[in-house]
Design a protein around this motif. Structure first.
Motif, PDB file in Angstrom:
ATOM      1  N   PHE A  80       0.831  -1.202   0.000  1.00  0.00           N
ATOM      2  CA  PHE A  80       0.000   0.000   0.000  1.00  0.00           C
ATOM      3  C   PHE A  80       0.867   1.255   0.000  1.00  0.00           C
ATOM      4  CE2 PHE A  80      -1.653   3.278   2.930  1.00  0.00           C
ATOM      5  CZ  PHE A  80      -2.745   3.734   2.205  1.00  0.00           C
ATOM      6  N   SER A  81       1.910   1.261   0.825  1.00  0.00           N
ATOM      7  CA  SER A  81       2.783   2.431   0.931  1.00  0.00           C
ATOM      8  C   SER A  81       3.497   2.720  -0.386  1.00  0.00           C
ATOM      9  CB  SER A  81       3.819   2.232   2.040  1.00  0.00           C
ATOM     10  OG  SER A  81       3.192   2.086   3.292  1.00  0.00           O
ATOM     11  N   GLN A  83       2.592   1.871  -3.375  1.00  0.00           N
ATOM     12  CA  GLN A  83       1.626   2.323  -4.382  1.00  0.00           C
ATOM     13  C   GLN A  83       1.279   3.793  -4.187  1.00  0.00           C
ATOM     14  OE1 GLN A  83      -1.588  -0.447  -3.828  1.00  0.00           O
ATOM     15  NE2 GLN A  83      -0.566  -2.108  -4.918  1.00  0.00           N
ATOM     16  N   ILE A  84       1.094   4.197  -2.941  1.00  0.00           N
ATOM     17  CA  ILE A  84       0.793   5.603  -2.641  1.00  0.00           C
ATOM     18  C   ILE A  84       1.968   6.494  -3.045  1.00  0.00           C
ATOM     19  CG2 ILE A  84       0.489   7.275  -0.780  1.00  0.00           C
ATOM     20  CD1 ILE A  84      -2.066   5.956  -1.089  1.00  0.00           C
ATOM     21  N   ASP A 152      -3.098   7.872   5.554  1.00  0.00           N
ATOM     22  CA  ASP A 152      -3.442   6.581   6.154  1.00  0.00           C
ATOM     23  C   ASP A 152      -3.766   6.666   7.639  1.00  0.00           C
ATOM     24  OD1 ASP A 152      -3.854   3.745   5.946  1.00  0.00           O
ATOM     25  OD2 ASP A 152      -1.928   3.416   6.928  1.00  0.00           O
ATOM     26  N   ASP A 280      -6.173  -4.535   1.478  1.00  0.00           N
ATOM     27  CA  ASP A 280      -5.059  -4.168   0.582  1.00  0.00           C
ATOM     28  C   ASP A 280      -5.018  -5.206  -0.539  1.00  0.00           C
ATOM     29  OD1 ASP A 280      -4.246  -1.963   2.095  1.00  0.00           O
ATOM     30  OD2 ASP A 280      -2.821  -3.158   3.262  1.00  0.00           O
ATOM     31  N   GLN A 297      -7.808  -0.540  -1.801  1.00  0.00           N
ATOM     32  CA  GLN A 297      -7.811   0.899  -1.563  1.00  0.00           C
ATOM     33  C   GLN A 297      -7.496   1.607  -2.875  1.00  0.00           C
ATOM     34  OE1 GLN A 297      -6.220   2.457   2.106  1.00  0.00           O
ATOM     35  NE2 GLN A 297      -5.329   0.484   2.647  1.00  0.00           N
ATOM     36  N   THR A 299      -5.423   3.571  -4.278  1.00  0.00           N
ATOM     37  CA  THR A 299      -4.138   4.190  -3.942  1.00  0.00           C
ATOM     38  C   THR A 299      -3.743   5.320  -4.889  1.00  0.00           C
ATOM     39  OG1 THR A 299      -3.059   2.388  -5.149  1.00  0.00           O
ATOM     40  CG2 THR A 299      -3.228   2.171  -2.759  1.00  0.00           C
ATOM     41  N   GLY A 303      -2.993   8.960  -3.361  1.00  0.00           N
ATOM     42  CA  GLY A 303      -1.687   9.593  -3.509  1.00  0.00           C
ATOM     43  C   GLY A 303      -1.773  10.933  -4.211  1.00  0.00           C
TER      44      GLY A 303
END
Length: 337
Positions: A80-81, A83-84, A152, A280, A297, A299, A303
Motif C-alpha cells: 500500500f505504501s 503504491q501511494i 493513512d 489491501d 484501496q 491508492t 496519492g
C-alpha cells in the motif's frame, strides 16, 4: 574538443536564442506572461540543441525554494505504501516537483530524525504516514505554518489534512462477504494497536459493528491485534479453540502474508478449512492459489490527493487544513471465501 566538454551555461542559451539571460531564467521558471510565442520557441530550441541542463540546486538556493517535498512512510514493506508513493511521485513530477522518500520503520524516533533532516534540506513540505506518537513535533510544524499532510492515519490534535480509507466500511465489506458465503464464526487479525494507529482501530471497530448489525456473536477470542511476528502464533491459538473461526479478515497485506504462511505450514485448505479476505489488494492476490479475495484501496487517487493538498498549501492555498478526505474501498471477489 574542449569547447564541447565544458559546461553549457544559461549565457550560452541566451546567446543562441538571441535573448537576455533574464529572459531565459523567466522561461525556466515558467514565467511566460511577457514572452512571445516565438521567443519561447527559440529558447526551447536552444536548450535542446545545446543539451542545456539547468542547475536546480543553484536555482533553489537563489530562490530559497527546493521544489522538493519529503515523503515519510511508516513502513515501506507495505505494498500500500509503495503504491501511494508512486502516485505522489507521478503527481509531483507532472507539477515539476521532486520527492525524497524516507522509511520510518514504525519508529517514532526515526520519524523525528527524518522530519528534522528534511527541514534542514529545505523541503517545502512533508507528506507523512505518521507513527502517531510525535504529536508535539507535528504541532510545532503546523504552528510554523509548515505544509504538512497525513496519509493513512489521523492525528486529531494536529491541524493538518488527512488522506484516509473508509476503514469501517472496508471491514464491513469483508464481514458481509463472509456471511454471504455462509460463514458465521468470523475473526480478524491486525497489527498492534498499542500506538493508537487509526486504521487498525477503525477496522476492528467496523468489524465489530458489522457482526452486531448482522446479529452475529462478537467473539473476543477471534479478535487480535499483535505485532506481525506474532500473527501465526495468535492464529494457532484461535484454530486450537473448541470452536475455531471459519473465516479470518487480515487487517493489511503483511498480516495476510503471515496468515497464508500459517495455512501452508499447517496444510490447511482455503476456503474449506479457513476462508480468508485481506485488506489491501496485494499484487500476488490474483495469482495465488486459490486467488485471494481482497478489499482494495484506491491508492492512485489517494496519492494524487495527498500531493495536490500539499502543493496547494506550498503555493499559498488557504483551504481548511484539518479536513479528513475519506476514500471508498472496493471488494474484489476471488476464490478464498
Amino acid at each position: 574538443m574542449n569547447s564541447k566538454l565544458r559546461t553549457i551555461t544559461i549565457s550560452d542559451v541566451a546567446e543562441k536564442a538571441e535573448v537576455s539571460k533574464s529572459t531565459v531564467s523567466q522561461y525556466l521558471n515558467q514565467r511566460y506572461e511577457y514572452m512571445g510565442k516565438k521567443t519561447r520557441e527559440r529558447i526551447a530550441a536552444a536548450i535542446q540543441e545545446l543539451d542545456y541542463q539547468p542547475n536546480f540546486v543553484a536555482r533553489s538556493l537563489k530562490q530559497k525554494k527546493s521544489t522538493t517535498i519529503g515523503v515519510i512512510v511508516a513502513n515501506i514493506s507495505h505494498e500500500f505504501s509503495t503504491q501511494i508513493v508512486k502516485s505522489i511521485e507521478d503527481y509531483c513530477n507532472a507539477s515539476d516537483y521532486h520527492i525524497i522518500v524516507c522509511n520510518a520503520e514504525d519508529d517514532p524516533d526515526k520519524e523525528k530524525e527524518y522530519i528534522d533532516m528534511l527541514r534542514a534540506k529545505q523541503m517545502e513540505g512533508i507528506i507523512v504516514f505518521p507513527t502517531s506518537t510525535n504529536i508535539n513535533l507535528y504541532l510545532e510544524l503546523t504552528m510554523e505554518d509548515y505544509p504538512l499532510v497525513f496519509v493513512d492515519r489521523e492525528v486529531p490534535e494536529v491541524n493538518a489534512s488527512s488522506i484516509m480509507l473508509d476503514n469501517k466500511k472496508a471491514a464491513a465489506l469483508a464481514v458481509e462477504e463472509f456471511i454471504s458465503h455462509g460463514f458465521s464464526k468470523v475473526g480478524i487479525i491486525t497489527n498492534s494497536t498499542d500506538n493508537n494507529v487509526s486504521p487498525r482501530i477503525e477496522r476492528i471497530s467496523g468489524f465489530r459493528d458489522a457482526l452486531s448489525k448482522n446479529s452475529l456473536e462478537v467473539c473476543e477470542d477471534y479478535i487480535k491485534s499483535v505485532e506481525v511476528e506474532n500473527v501465526t502464533g495468535e492464529l494457532d491459538k484461535m484454530m486450537r479453540l473448541n470452536e475455531p473461526p471459519e473465516a479470518i479478515l487480515a487487517g493489511n497485506d503483511l498480516v495476510l502474508i503471515e496468515i497464508l504462511r500459517f495455512v501452508k505450514q499447517h496444510k490447511l485448505t482455503i476456503p474449506e478449512d479457513l476462508a480468508v479476505i485481506g485488506i489491501d489488494d496485494v499484487s500476488f492476490a490474483s495469482i495465488y492459489y486459490p486467488e485471494i479475495t481482497t478489499i482494495a484501496q484506491p491508492t492512485s487517487e489517494m496519492g494524487w490527493k495527498a500531493a495536490e493538498l500539499l502543493l496547494n498549501r506550498i503555493k499559498g492555498g488557504h483551504e481548511n487544513r484539518r479536513d479528513t478526505h475519506r476514500f471508498t474501498p472496493t471488494l474484489l471477489r476471488r476464490s478464498s471465501c
